[in-house]
Design an enzyme around this catalytic site. Structure first.
Site, PDB file in Angstrom:
ATOM      1  N   SER A 184     -12.385 -17.695  10.317  1.00 26.01           N
ATOM      2  CA  SER A 184     -13.749 -17.175   9.665  1.00 26.01           C
ATOM      3  C   SER A 184     -14.835 -16.801  10.560  1.00 26.01           C
ATOM      4  O   SER A 184     -15.964 -16.191  10.335  1.00 26.01           O
ATOM      5  CB  SER A 184     -14.398 -17.891   8.689  1.00 26.01           C
ATOM      6  OG  SER A 184     -13.618 -17.596   7.316  1.00 26.01           O
ATOM      7  N   LYS A 191     -15.818 -13.357  11.021  1.00 26.12           N
ATOM      8  CA  LYS A 191     -16.762 -12.645  10.383  1.00 26.12           C
ATOM      9  C   LYS A 191     -18.220 -12.352  10.783  1.00 26.12           C
ATOM     10  O   LYS A 191     -19.115 -11.268  10.437  1.00 26.12           O
ATOM     11  CB  LYS A 191     -17.121 -13.685   8.982  1.00 26.12           C
ATOM     12  CG  LYS A 191     -15.919 -13.705   8.133  1.00 26.12           C
ATOM     13  CD  LYS A 191     -16.119 -14.902   7.028  1.00 26.12           C
ATOM     14  CE  LYS A 191     -14.910 -14.775   6.155  1.00 26.12           C
ATOM     15  NZ  LYS A 191     -15.018 -16.210   5.245  1.00 26.12           N
ATOM     16  N   TYR A 249      -8.555  -7.519   7.110  1.00 29.59           N
ATOM     17  CA  TYR A 249      -9.113  -8.957   6.985  1.00 29.59           C
ATOM     18  C   TYR A 249      -8.492  -9.901   7.582  1.00 29.59           C
ATOM     19  O   TYR A 249      -8.817 -10.790   8.213  1.00 29.59           O
ATOM     20  CB  TYR A 249      -9.810  -8.971   5.553  1.00 29.59           C
ATOM     21  CG  TYR A 249     -10.170 -10.586   5.362  1.00 29.59           C
ATOM     22  CD1 TYR A 249     -11.702 -10.864   5.721  1.00 29.59           C
ATOM     23  CD2 TYR A 249      -9.373 -11.333   4.710  1.00 29.59           C
ATOM     24  CE1 TYR A 249     -12.060 -12.269   5.563  1.00 29.59           C
ATOM     25  CE2 TYR A 249      -9.960 -12.912   4.598  1.00 29.59           C
ATOM     26  CZ  TYR A 249     -11.131 -13.191   4.749  1.00 29.59           C
ATOM     27  OH  TYR A 249     -11.692 -14.526   4.688  1.00 29.59           O
ATOM     28  N   TYR A 262     -20.573 -22.192   4.712  1.00 28.18           N
ATOM     29  CA  TYR A 262     -20.293 -22.363   2.954  1.00 28.18           C
ATOM     30  C   TYR A 262     -21.177 -23.446   2.533  1.00 28.18           C
ATOM     31  O   TYR A 262     -22.430 -23.341   2.519  1.00 28.18           O
ATOM     32  CB  TYR A 262     -18.818 -22.605   2.861  1.00 28.18           C
ATOM     33  CG  TYR A 262     -17.917 -21.783   3.827  1.00 28.18           C
ATOM     34  CD1 TYR A 262     -17.891 -20.572   3.609  1.00 28.18           C
ATOM     35  CD2 TYR A 262     -16.861 -22.367   4.523  1.00 28.18           C
ATOM     36  CE1 TYR A 262     -17.152 -19.454   4.425  1.00 28.18           C
ATOM     37  CE2 TYR A 262     -16.242 -21.620   5.361  1.00 28.18           C
ATOM     38  CZ  TYR A 262     -16.158 -20.109   5.174  1.00 28.18           C
ATOM     39  OH  TYR A 262     -15.319 -19.224   5.919  1.00 28.18           O
ATOM     40  N   VAL A 287     -11.625 -22.003   9.230  1.00 27.92           N
ATOM     41  CA  VAL A 287     -10.568 -23.079   8.853  1.00 27.92           C
ATOM     42  C   VAL A 287      -9.746 -23.326   9.949  1.00 27.92           C
ATOM     43  O   VAL A 287      -8.915 -24.133   9.690  1.00 27.92           O
ATOM     44  CB  VAL A 287      -9.888 -22.630   7.636  1.00 27.92           C
ATOM     45  CG1 VAL A 287     -10.815 -22.652   6.292  1.00 27.92           C
ATOM     46  CG2 VAL A 287      -9.202 -21.306   7.700  1.00 27.92           C
TER      47      VAL A 287
HETATM   48  N1  GLU Z   1      -8.643 -16.289   6.627  1.00 28.52           N
HETATM   49  C1  GLU Z   1      -9.351 -17.517   5.935  1.00 28.52           C
HETATM   50  C2  GLU Z   1      -9.411 -17.079   4.421  1.00 28.52           C
HETATM   51  O1  GLU Z   1      -9.400 -15.861   4.093  1.00 28.52           O
HETATM   52  C3  GLU Z   1     -10.728 -17.601   6.437  1.00 28.52           C
HETATM   53  C4  GLU Z   1     -11.484 -18.792   5.596  1.00 28.52           C
HETATM   54  C5  GLU Z   1     -12.323 -19.659   6.987  1.00 28.52           C
HETATM   55  O2  GLU Z   1     -12.204 -19.621   7.976  1.00 28.52           O
HETATM   56  O3  GLU Z   1     -13.057 -20.417   6.183  1.00 28.52           O
HETATM   57  O4  GLU Z   1      -9.023 -17.930   3.707  1.00 28.52           O
END
Ligand code: GLU
Length: 304
Positions: free
Chosen positions: A64, A67, A191, A239, A257
């Protein structure tokens, strides 16, 4: 004051001795086998000095953290029009929550929860082939890091494509609300591959330099945009653990993650930390502890 290099060595030693290392993300099978005993940290200071400790040269899945780069591209392409499709408020829910999307009629709370990030990727895709978008994203990351040796791990992307049922549910939900322009599998293909970019701590800290806006440092986007991206990282970058991260570290950060975190001390440093074990909010357990120690010892906080 003790030098940053010394602080990093102390942090790496403390993290090597840590017993509770969190839990490696196992919902992406390809990530489940990563050794939780790894820890790396890299810091690029405003004057360009680079400092590393631990496994700072080991590539990991940025997940993430991608992002942040996708949002930067989307704002460059669409400007404020992006905010018609995604909000700017912390969600208070897990990264992959579906609940809020139903309540809020398909407009994700922010660009860093999964639903919001899928909308951002969909917006940048806008009719282009996923390959073109991923090429553009990689070019941007490589330019920011000043390093051509940054790649997408296709096995990780494939693993997530095969098992990412929640993300498929989110994408279909967005489609049902008319907030996805591309077919769900196309937006998600882009994505998942974006999440599968691999970088080392040093590469990631270098890629984050444009967000610290140091004198003489890279200027890839305007000062105003940098401030806004940092504001979103502070309020939404972890988050439903974002408040806790702001409280403990006091700096904008974005976690993934894979166990990485990109943290910005505006005007002072770009920091990348990595340790694969996650806490209950899906953020790196030791990574958070490490940047908390660093921020405290160095006196870096945006809150004074
Ligand atoms: N590719 C992971 C997902 O979409 C990213 C989530 C993350 O890194 O927090 O679940």
């Amino acid at each position: 004051m003790t030098g940053i290099a010394e602080i990093l060595e102390e942090i790496a030693a403390a993290m090597a001795a840590a017993e509770d290392r969190g839990k490696v993300a196992d919902y992406i099978p390809e990530l489940a086998g990563v050794d939780p005993n790894q820890f790396g940290i890299a810091v690029v200071l405003a004057d360009g000095t680079e400092l590393v400790a631990g496994d700072a040269a080991t590539p990991f899945s940025i997940q993430s953290i991608s992002k942040v780069f996708a949002l930067t591209l989307a704002l460059g392409r669409l400007g404020d029009r992006l905010w018609q499709r995604v909000g700017r408020e912390p969600s208070g829910y897990a990264f992959n929550s579906i609940l809020q999307l139903e309540q809020e009629q398909g407009i994700p709370r922010n660009p860093f929860i999964n639903a919001g990030a899928i909308v951002v990727t969909d917006a940048v895709l806008a009719g282009h082939a996923p390959r073109e978008y991923l090429g553009e994203l990689l070019r941007f990351i490589r330019m920011a890091a000043d390093d051509e040796d940054i790649h997408i791990n296709r096995d990780v992307a494939k693993s997530e494509t095969e098992t990412g049922h929640r993300n498929f549910a989110l994408a279909h939900y967005l489609s049902a609300f008319g907030n996805l322009m591309n077919p769900p599998d196309r937006a998600l293909g882009a994505y998942f591959h974006q999440c599968a970019v691999e970088m080392t701590c040093l590469q990631l800290a270098r890629a984050g330099r444009f967000l610290m806006r140091a004198e003489g440092g890279p200027r890839l986007v305007s000062a105003e945009r940098v401030r806004r991206i940092n504001a979103l990282m502070m309020t939404c970058g972890h988050y439903d653990g974002s408040g806790e991260f702001a409280f403990r570290v006091g700096l904008p950060g974005k976690s993934g993650v894979g166990g990485g975190i990109l943290v910005i001390a505006p005007g002072r440093a770009s920091i990348a930390v990595w340790s694969p074990g996650l806490n209950e909010n899906g953020n790196s357990q030791l990574g958070t502890a490490a940047v908390e120690m660093l921020a405290r010892r160095a006196g870096w906080s945006v809150f004074g």
